[in-house]
Scaffold this active site. Structure first.
Site, PDB file in Angstrom:
ATOM      1  N   HIS A   1       0.849  -1.444  -0.093  1.00  0.00           N
ATOM      2  CA  HIS A   1       0.122  -0.122   0.000  1.00  0.00           C
ATOM      3  C   HIS A   1       0.669   0.657   0.424  1.00  0.00           C
ATOM      4  O   HIS A   1       0.645   2.265  -0.792  1.00  0.00           O
ATOM      5  CB  HIS A   1      -0.812  -0.312   1.421  1.00  0.00           C
ATOM      6  CG  HIS A   1      -1.906   1.268   1.308  1.00  0.00           C
ATOM      7  ND1 HIS A   1      -2.606   1.902  -0.013  1.00  0.00           N
ATOM      8  CD2 HIS A   1      -1.720   2.069   2.384  1.00  0.00           C
ATOM      9  CE1 HIS A   1      -3.422   2.555   0.560  1.00  0.00           C
ATOM     10  NE2 HIS A   1      -2.972   2.612   1.553  1.00  0.00           N
TER      11      HIS A   1
ATOM     12  N   HIS B   1       2.393  11.502   2.899  1.00  0.00           N
ATOM     13  CA  HIS B   1       2.726  10.507   3.472  1.00  0.00           C
ATOM     14  C   HIS B   1       4.538  10.417   2.769  1.00  0.00           C
ATOM     15  O   HIS B   1       5.254   9.034   3.181  1.00  0.00           O
ATOM     16  CB  HIS B   1       2.517   9.304   2.947  1.00  0.00           C
ATOM     17  CG  HIS B   1       0.821   9.288   2.850  1.00  0.00           C
ATOM     18  ND1 HIS B   1      -0.050   9.818   4.110  1.00  0.00           N
ATOM     19  CD2 HIS B   1      -0.063   9.641   2.511  1.00  0.00           C
ATOM     20  CE1 HIS B   1      -1.572   9.191   4.180  1.00  0.00           C
ATOM     21  NE2 HIS B   1      -1.689   9.656   3.288  1.00  0.00           N
TER      22      HIS B   1
END
Length: 536
Positions: free
Chosen positions: A363, A373
């Site tokens: 992921h 992120h």
């Protein structure tokens, strides 16, 4: 008429091909590394990041009694076996719920080759899961009965027809179809593999799925973040940002009926085209006794046992001459852990003469240049990258960042002709909207202390010690390893042509169905980058 129309559409989906329009010739990785390209943000298109409501006909329950719904097909580890999954009975949500008894209805699949009458029958198993909370006022949930049946002894590259349910209680589905994968071999490949991430269930999602259907995939790879049920409280109230809207919730709630909505919406596609899923952070879904990932592990069938894995979080499977490795970023990836040991054994067992292509997926991306992120899974990269490089992984797919990015061949942040191409496709269309800022732009580099892996509790992201970004946490321009990036919703199609050439095409939702936003031939060079056979 309705059933006939569905059958026609299904067969068209399974047999049809279309062409893709591109400008100029298609480049190959042999011409790289390429100078980094950033496509400017198209501010006129932000999509429609609004969830389908529970009143939408596409997500409402139409099954009666114990009739099957949310039917899906997934692959086993080899071509001669598939899994059929579905749900019977209604879910319950509230204060006083009583789980259904899985023994009340059978798990039966009747099937046969297309053109031959349905003459085989196989029985599987069933289960019910619950999402329970230890806090007063939160509504608990228990699912319908989830069925998983494994069909074996199938012929390669063959169209089958099937129906599922329980004939003893007159609760069988209509007839559906699936095509098995081609036999493993260096010259044996499926036509098209769709790759998508962070899908959700918005009007963006419907655009992505419609575009994907128009490309007639033989297989769908979903690299995490499925239903986004955890953007909702248990009373059904949702928000684009859970932590922003509900900062004082005692536990991260989740509205499990969104899983059922997602399964109903996807059924027309995935009941005929196999889908393979790996977990994302939105599947964590904490509940009583610190249990996590229960919906994910219960609703999908995985070839874990067939591929020697003891977990739904990591597994492998063959698709013609491709060996896929699906890895878990939210379970231990340390060298002393079970996943790493399994990965090492699985990689050592791969016969590159039979499956020349080695593709990995998980992921959160290792190589993303977006601020969102940025470098938050460095610990996973540090633990596993050497092993994947040693065994010559060709392509890595990931999601998590809600944008598209393709890398040059890279290893340890350095351009390397034998490193894999990393492709992030977290642009499926969920309600959290697009990622649009880049870490290398002025003022956007995050503080290193803000980037640890919260779920795994690791922190490995330090300033670079060498290269153009030495002494810094971010580059001051688009990094050399980033070949192409764009903030748009879409999906990708992988077409492996032979032992050395695979065509990758990324499709943007705002384009015509047969247009390409990014396209390249990924070329293997086994002579330049040999992989020595290893003893398992």
């Amino acid at each position: 008429m309705g059933l006939a129309l569905v059958t026609v559409i299904t067969l068209f989906l399974l047999f049809s091909l279309n062409s893709v329009t591109v400008k100029g010739g298609i480049p190959t990785t042999l011409e790289g590394p390429f100078k980094p390209v950033t496509v400017p943000l198209d501010k006129s298109f932000r999509g429609n990041a609004v969830d389908l409501p529970d009143t939408d006909p596409l997500v409402q329950r139409t099954a009666k009694g114990f009739e099957p719904e949310q039917i899906s097909v997934s692959l086993s580890s080899r071509y001669n076996s598939v899994w059929i999954s579905w749900i019977t009975g209604e879910y319950q949500i509230g204060d006083n719920i009583k789980p259904l008894d899985p023994e009340t209805v059978g798990s039966i699949v009747q099937y046969g080759r297309f053109g031959v009458k349905i003459n085989r029958q196989t029985q599987g198993y069933s289960l019910v899961y619950s999402q329970l909370y230890p806090f007063e006022g939160l509504q608990n949930y228990t699912s319908g009965i989830i069925h998983h049946v494994r069909l074996t002894g199938l012929r390669p590259n063959t169209l089958y027809q099937y129906r599922c349910g329980d004939p003893n209680v007159a609760a069988m589905s209509s007839v559906h179809y699936f095509r098995t994968m081609p036999v493993s071999g260096p010259r044996s490949y499926p036509g098209r593999i769709a790759v998508v991430g962070d899908l959700g269930l918005t009007y963006n999602t419907t655009s992505t799925v419609n575009h994907m259907i128009s490309n007639h995939p033989d297989l769908i790879l979903l690299v995490g973040d499925v239903s986004y049920a955890n953007l909702y409280l248990t009373n059904g109230t949702g928000a684009d940002c859970y932590s922003c809207a509900f900062p004082n919730s005692p536990i991260h709630e989740t509205y499990q009926p969104r899983w059922d909505y997602w399964g109903r919406y996807m059924e027309p596609l995935v009941s005929n085209v196999p889908i393979m899923v790996i977990e994302g952070n939105h599947e964590i879904e904490e509940q009583v006794d610190n249990q996590t990932f229960i919906a994910y592990s219960s609703r999908f069938a995985f070839p874990s046992e067939e591929s020697g894995s003891s977990s739904t979080f990591y597994y492998s499977f063959n698709v013609g001459g491709i060996h896929f490795i699906m890895l878990g970023a939210y379970i231990s990836y340390d060298k002393s852990g079970d996943q790493y040991k399994w990965l090492e054994k699985d990689l050592a067992s791969v016969d590159r003469k039979e499956t020349p292509w080695l593709v990995a997926a998980w992921h959160p991306p290792w190589y993303s240049t977006y601020k969102a992120h940025y470098r938050e899974v460095e610990c996973m990269r540090v633990a596993m990258e050497d092993l994947l490089y040693k065994y010559g992984v060709d392509i890595v797919f990931s999601g998590h960042v809600h944008a598209y990015e393709r890398s040059n061949r890279v290893y340890n942040y350095t351009l390397d002709p034998c490193g894999p191409v990393h492709i992030a496709v977290g642009d499926g269309g969920n309600r959290e909207k697009m990622a649009i800022t880049h870490a290398d732009e002025p003022g956007n580099c995050p503080e290193p202390s803000t980037t640890p892996d919260d779920f795994m509790g690791g922190f490995c992201a330090f300033n670079f010690t060498s290269g153009p970004a030495a002494g810094k946490f971010c580059w001051d321009r688009q990094p050399d390893y980033s070949a192409f990036r764009e903030s748009s919703f879409g999906h990708g199609i992988l077409e492996v042509k032979n032992e050395t050439h695979a065509l990758w095409t990324w499709h943007r939702n705002q384009d015509y169905y047969n247009s390409a936003g990014d396209q390249i031939y990924i070329v293997r060079q086994p002579e330049r980058c040999p992989v020595e056979p290893q003893d398992p």
